[in-house]
Write a protein that holds these residues in place. Structure first.
Motif, short mmCIF file in Angstrom:
data_model
loop_
_atom_site.label_atom_id
_atom_site.label_comp_id
_atom_site.label_asym_id
_atom_site.label_seq_id
_atom_site.Cartn_x
_atom_site.Cartn_y
_atom_site.Cartn_z
N UNK A 96 0.83 -1.21 0.00
CA UNK A 96 0.00 0.00 0.00
C UNK A 96 0.87 1.27 0.00
N UNK A 97 1.88 1.30 0.87
CA UNK A 97 2.77 2.47 0.94
C UNK A 97 4.07 2.22 0.19
N UNK A 98 4.56 0.97 0.28
CA UNK A 98 5.87 0.68 -0.34
C UNK A 98 5.89 0.92 -1.85
N UNK A 99 4.74 0.80 -2.48
CA UNK A 99 4.73 0.93 -3.95
C UNK A 99 5.22 2.31 -4.39
N UNK A 100 5.11 3.30 -3.48
CA UNK A 100 5.53 4.64 -3.85
C UNK A 100 7.05 4.80 -3.87
N UNK A 101 7.75 3.90 -3.17
CA UNK A 101 9.23 3.97 -3.18
C UNK A 101 9.82 2.69 -3.76
N UNK A 102 8.97 1.84 -4.26
CA UNK A 102 9.39 0.50 -4.68
C UNK A 102 10.50 0.55 -5.74
N UNK A 103 10.24 1.26 -6.84
CA UNK A 103 11.23 1.23 -7.94
C UNK A 103 12.55 1.87 -7.52
N UNK A 104 12.48 2.92 -6.73
CA UNK A 104 13.72 3.61 -6.32
C UNK A 104 14.55 2.72 -5.39
N UNK A 105 13.90 1.93 -4.55
CA UNK A 105 14.66 1.13 -3.56
C UNK A 105 15.04 -0.24 -4.11
N UNK A 106 14.16 -0.86 -4.87
CA UNK A 106 14.41 -2.25 -5.30
C UNK A 106 15.52 -2.38 -6.33
N UNK A 107 15.84 -1.28 -7.00
CA UNK A 107 16.88 -1.41 -8.03
C UNK A 107 18.21 -1.84 -7.43
N UNK A 108 18.38 -1.64 -6.10
CA UNK A 108 19.65 -2.01 -5.48
C UNK A 108 19.72 -3.48 -5.10
N UNK A 109 18.58 -4.15 -5.03
CA UNK A 109 18.68 -5.55 -4.59
C UNK A 109 17.85 -6.56 -5.38
N UNK A 110 17.01 -6.13 -6.30
CA UNK A 110 16.36 -7.12 -7.18
C UNK A 110 17.24 -7.25 -8.43
N UNK A 111 18.33 -7.98 -8.26
CA UNK A 111 19.37 -8.04 -9.29
C UNK A 111 19.00 -9.03 -10.39
N UNK A 112 19.46 -8.71 -11.61
CA UNK A 112 19.27 -9.65 -12.73
C UNK A 112 18.04 -9.37 -13.56
N UNK A 113 17.23 -8.39 -13.14
CA UNK A 113 15.99 -8.15 -13.90
C UNK A 113 16.28 -7.64 -15.31
#
Ligand code: SAM
Length: 233
Positions: free
Chosen positions: A23-40
């Motif tokens: 609900x709230x995380x989606x607003x920062x999801x792309x900015x934060x996940x780029x550091x640890x969802x590797x291989x996409x």
């Protein structure tokens, strides 16, 4: 699947759980996940979608991968499904902002049991990909079955997700798992074996690439043997 996971899946509790997580995380999801969802990005580069090809992402989240795939494969027809209405609202807004909304169909559905024809009017896809979603899906093996069922004979299935950190220090693996559990993420130890067994039963080859010491696993299931190879022009 644990009894709790099974109950959640059947009574719609998992959809509510995912909406709550994002609900709230989606607003920062792309900015934060780029550091640890590797291989996409590597997975997207490996899709090599044929001109006019159809692509489906299971668990598409914010639409980040669909945007990149749409730009990389400008003739493709893209589709994304997710169980979370909150995530789909963000995907809808992102695709609209990028002027890609008319190229990407979105639907709310459970990746373990979806009817592609009813959702998208497509019986089979040339490429299906699942990026960091199987580690959040109760009954994730069913999502692999559903993906293989929805794949055209010459199509391929691409999975990227957390691996088993097999070449990384034990303390790192333990810390990572503890942290991921807070987000309801469980790296699947049987991911490769379950995919490879199903692929073999379907007459399809499997290619496995561990990334960053097993931090992430990239798994590609190829075309059914005897089917025409996908075009690579
Ligand atoms: C970690 S996010 C990954 C999002 C995106 N694929 C990416 O790489 O950024 C996992 C996504 O899977 C979705 N999800 C979880 N369980 C699902 C299910 N059973 N069916 C469809 N989507 C599901 C979540 O709502 C969430 O959007």
């Amino acid at each position: 699947m644990s009894a709790t996971e099974e109950r959640q899946r059947n009574d719609g509790g998992h959809a509510a759980l995912m909406d709550g997580v994002y609900r709230w995380q989606r607003h920062v999801y792309d900015a934060t996940r780029k550091y640890y969802l590797l291989g996409r990005d590597r997975m997207i580069a490996g899709l090599v979608v044929p001109p006019g090809g159809t692509v489906l992402e299971l668990g598409c989240g914010t639409g980040r991968n669909l945007v990149l795939a749409a730009r990389r494969y400008p003739d493709s027809r893209l589709h994304g499904l997710d169980i979370s209405a909150a995530m789909l609202a963000t995907a809808d807004a992102t695709l609209s902002r990028q002027a890609l909304r008319d190229r990407v169909a979105l639907a709310r559905a459970d990746a373990t049991r979806f009817d592609a024809r009813a959702l998208f009017g497509e019986a089979a896809f040339d490429r299906i990909f699942v990026s960091y979603a199987l580690s959040m899906i109760p009954g994730w093996e069913l999502a692999i079955d559903a993906a293989l069922d929805a794949l055209s004979p010459g199509g391929s299935l691409h999975v990227v997700d957390f691996g088993q950190q097999e070449r990384l220090p034990a303390w790192f693996a333990a810390a990572l798992r503890g942290w991921l559990a807070r987000f309801h993420v469980s790296p699947r130890s049987g991911l490769l074996a379950e995919i490879a067994a199903r692929a073999e039963a379907a007459g399809r080859p499997t290619r496995f690439t561990p990334l960053h010491g097993g931090y992430a696993w990239l798994i590609v299931v190829g075309p059914r043997s005897g089917s025409a190879r996908p075009r690579r022009d």
